[in-house]
Design a protein around this motif. Structure first.
Motif, PDB file in Angstrom:
ATOM      1  N   GLU A  38       0.838  -1.203   0.000  1.00 54.00           N
ATOM      2  CA  GLU A  38       0.000   0.000   0.000  1.00 54.00           C
ATOM      3  C   GLU A  38       0.870   1.249   0.000  1.00 54.00           C
ATOM      4  OE1 GLU A  38      -3.319   0.369   0.040  1.00 54.00           O
ATOM      5  OE2 GLU A  38      -3.763  -1.788   0.033  1.00 54.00           O
ATOM      6  N   GLY A  91      -0.869   4.387  -0.760  1.00 54.92           N
ATOM      7  CA  GLY A  91      -1.841   5.421  -0.402  1.00 54.92           C
ATOM      8  C   GLY A  91      -1.938   6.520  -1.435  1.00 54.92           C
ATOM      9  N   SER A 121      -2.184   1.016  -4.568  1.00 52.32           N
ATOM     10  CA  SER A 121      -1.594  -0.165  -3.952  1.00 52.32           C
ATOM     11  C   SER A 121      -1.146  -1.127  -5.055  1.00 52.32           C
ATOM     12  CB  SER A 121      -2.595  -0.839  -3.022  1.00 52.32           C
ATOM     13  OG  SER A 121      -3.807  -1.039  -3.716  1.00 52.32           O
TER      14      SER A 121
END
Lengths: 453, 182
Positions: free
Chosen positions: A416, A418, A423
């Motif tokens: 991930e 963000g 991701s």
């Protein structure tokens, strides 16, 4: 009424429901006049110039977005390739990187590009030193983006630089190990880099550019996705291309309006508009979904290279018709981690790195935001880059690689990042070695069609 | 009066020239241009020069005329003074398109119009329909003399929309022009 209800409804639907946005208004800024004998002084001057010229950028652009009624997602800055201004200065160029990053934070832009070097035929002593500084510069800054041009159709491929970039990527990933190797998400390796690209991470202010300029990047995969999805299933492909072309025209015109208004209010020349379908992790705002809507079970199936070729070409034609100032990349981006449809296609096994490479021969850039296992060697990464550069050089187009060897992660896992970076599913790279080829170094000569004079 | 009769005579001669310059004649406009030229140069001005001048002026303004010979700026008259704004062909940055969509109920038009009136925005065009209980309205407003900024007006409309249970969007007119007109 001057506009039909259908026209008004279409515009409102595009801006409010189908994620049409101006992805970035990018200020291109020359820092060549900031060079001095010491890196401290150069850093001070560069920081001061960025703060001064870009002071009003964010609030002016936000006000325009509000008034016109179109979302302007990002405000960014691209500067002269830093290797050119650090060349005259003694000291570590990372100091300059930090000063530029700090100035970007002060003026409120989300990214600043241009920690770059153009070494497609060779590197000066200071450029070689500069390349070594890239991992530290990326790991110790937040907003700074870096790029290296290692090949052009005219010069061929600088394989020494390709090898070095493989090491840079491994080093940058390791330095940001605890954040999934995020430094690599801010680094791009190019063939035939363009000087007026407004999109990150590859934007820099080219040497042929004016003192300062406003470039605009428009996006809208959601809009195209909606239209293709609602077209009849038996519509012939030339008619589908026509729909995409007409939409691209409208998107480009909206972007040009914003760009010219921003340039006027900031008292700067307007440069180019780059219409590139750039996906976001938002569902539906996906290039993979557009391809699937043309009649595929999943992006990555056989035939999707042809579908992407149709898409990229129609986007370019619509853009060229709409504006005399089309530049940058203009086409379709395929960043895996930023596209929900592509992530899903990788997850179910429909999309491989090999198919992505095939796509890059017809998309507008290249292998983008691809995560591979942290155990992938620097030579294998360099070899992936070499393949991509060859596609760009032989086909007279820009290609790029933004790849992340995620430390400690294996195929099938997700990482991930963000925000816009999304991701990334870890994809498999070949387990067979390319080391012998990469270690040879040297230069792959320019193709025969470079001899055009 | 004698002078104007002379102009009338000359205007008709100029009017005859229309086939030569391939224009859809707007007699009234040609007359007014002719009168303005004579007003400047005096009635003693050489007829041939005046004819040429009027023809040249008409050619210059012709691209800004609608098919019925009237201006795009305002359909009722041709401006007698000042220049023709280039904005007339590119959509105006002083105009906003306000779109209202939602479930129909009494009072939506009144509430939106009240906000616009309070902000000193004049309504240039309005179109409202109800289809199967769904309300749709598009208003083009001139904000040149607005007392509020675009952002303030939009926020006010947004809040009112929430109260009314409808969605209100406000976008600058030149966006529509850019996207839908070549």
């Amino acid at each position: 009424m001057e506009y039909s209800q259908a026209e008004i409804l279409q515009t409102v639907a595009m801006t409010e429901m189908e994620h049409l946005d101006v992805r970035t208004v990018t200020l291109g800024l020359s820092l060549r006049d900031c060079a001095s004998e010491s890196i401290e002084r150069t850093a001070e001057r560069a920081g001061e110039k960025i703060r001064r010229v870009a002071e009003r950028l964010v609030r002016t652009v936000d006000a325009i977005g509000d008034e016109i009624g179109i979302r302007i997602a990002n405000k960014r800055i691209a500067v002269t390739p830093v290797s050119m201004i650090s060349e005259a200065s003694s000291g570590n160029p990372v100091q300059l990187a930090r000063a530029i990053d700090e100035a970007a934070e002060v003026v409120g832009v989300d990214f600043i590009g241009g920690y770059s070097a153009l070494v497609h035929k060779g590197a000066s002593h200071s450029e070689t030193e500069f390349l070594r500084s890239i991992p530290e510069a990326l790991a110790s800054t937040e907003r700074l983006c870096s790029s290296v041009n290692v090949a052009t159709t005219r010069a061929g491929i600088n394989m020494d630089a390709v090898r070095q970039v493989g090491n840079i990527i491994k080093d940058a990933a390791e330095r940001t190990r605890e954040r999934g190797g995020i430094a690599c998400a801010k680094f791009v390796c190019f063939a035939n880099a363009v000087e007026d690209n407004p999109f990150m991470a590859g934007a820099f202010h080219g040497v042929g550019e004016p003192e300062a300029v406003i470039n605009v990047g428009v996006s809208g995969p959601g809009v195209v996705n909606y239209a293709v999805r609602h077209a009849p299933a038996d519509m012939p492909l030339q008619d589908l291309a026509e729909i995409i072309k007409k939409l691209s025209f409208k998107l480009s015109r909206a972007g040009e309006l914003v760009g010219r208004e921003a340039a006027r209010r900031l008292g700067l020349p307007f440069g180019i508009i780059d219409l590139s379908l750039a996906p976001t992790p938002v569902p539906g705002d996906s290039v993979a979904n557009i391809i699937e809507a043309m009649g595929f079970e999943r992006a990555g199936a056989h035939g999707t290279t042809a579908a992407l070729a149709l898409l990229t070409d129609a986007v370019k034609k619509g853009g060229a018709m709409a504006s005399g100032s089309v530049g940058g990349m203009s086409g379709a981006f395929i960043p895996v981690s930023e596209d929900a449809g592509m992530i899903e296609a990788v997850r179910v096994g429909a999309l491989s790195l090999d198919k992505l490479e095939a796509w890059t021969s017809v998309c507008s850039v290249g292998i983008d935001m691809v995560a591979v296992p942290g155990s992938t060697s620097a030579e294998t990464i360099a070899a992936i880059i070499a393949d991509e550069m060859a596609i760009g050089v032989m086909n007279n187009k820009t290609t790029a690689v933004r790849i992340i060897p995620v430390p400690g992660r294996e195929v099938g896992e997700m990482v991930e990042y963000g925000g816009l970076l999304g991701s990334a599913p870890i994809m498999a790279a070949s387990l067979f070695s390319s080391a012998g080829f990469i270690q040879r170094g040297g230069r792959i000569p320019a193709p025969i069609h470079s001899l055009r004079n | 009066m004698q002078a104007f009769e002379a102009i009338d005579n000359r205007k008709s001669k100029i009017g005859i020239q229309k086939s030569k310059i391939k224009i859809v004649a707007n007699e009234d406009l040609i007359y007014r241009i002719t009168r303005a030229v004579y007003g400047r140069l005096g009635v003693g001005a050489e007829e041939q020069s005046v004819e040429q001048l009027v023809t040249d002026i008409y050619r210059e303004v012709e691209p800004f005329l609608g098919t019925n010979g009237t201006s795009h700026v305002a359909s009722n008259s041709f401006p007698t003074t000042g220049s023709i704004s280039p904005q007339s062909r590119e959509g105006s940055s002083d105009r906003m398109v306000i779109s209202v969509f939602g479930v129909d109920h009494p009072g939506i038009v009144a509430a939106v119009a009240q906000i616009l009136a309070a902000a000193d925005c004049s309504i240039v065009d309005i179109n409202q329909t109800v289809v199967q209980g769904k309300f749709a309205m598009v208003i083009i407003v001139d904000t040149a003399r607005a007392r509020e900024s675009a952002a303030e007006l939009k926020e006010r409309l947004r809040l009112e929309g929430e109260k009314l249970g409808v969605r209100i969007y406000a976008q600058r007119e030149d966006l529509f022009n850019a996207m839908h007109r070549i």
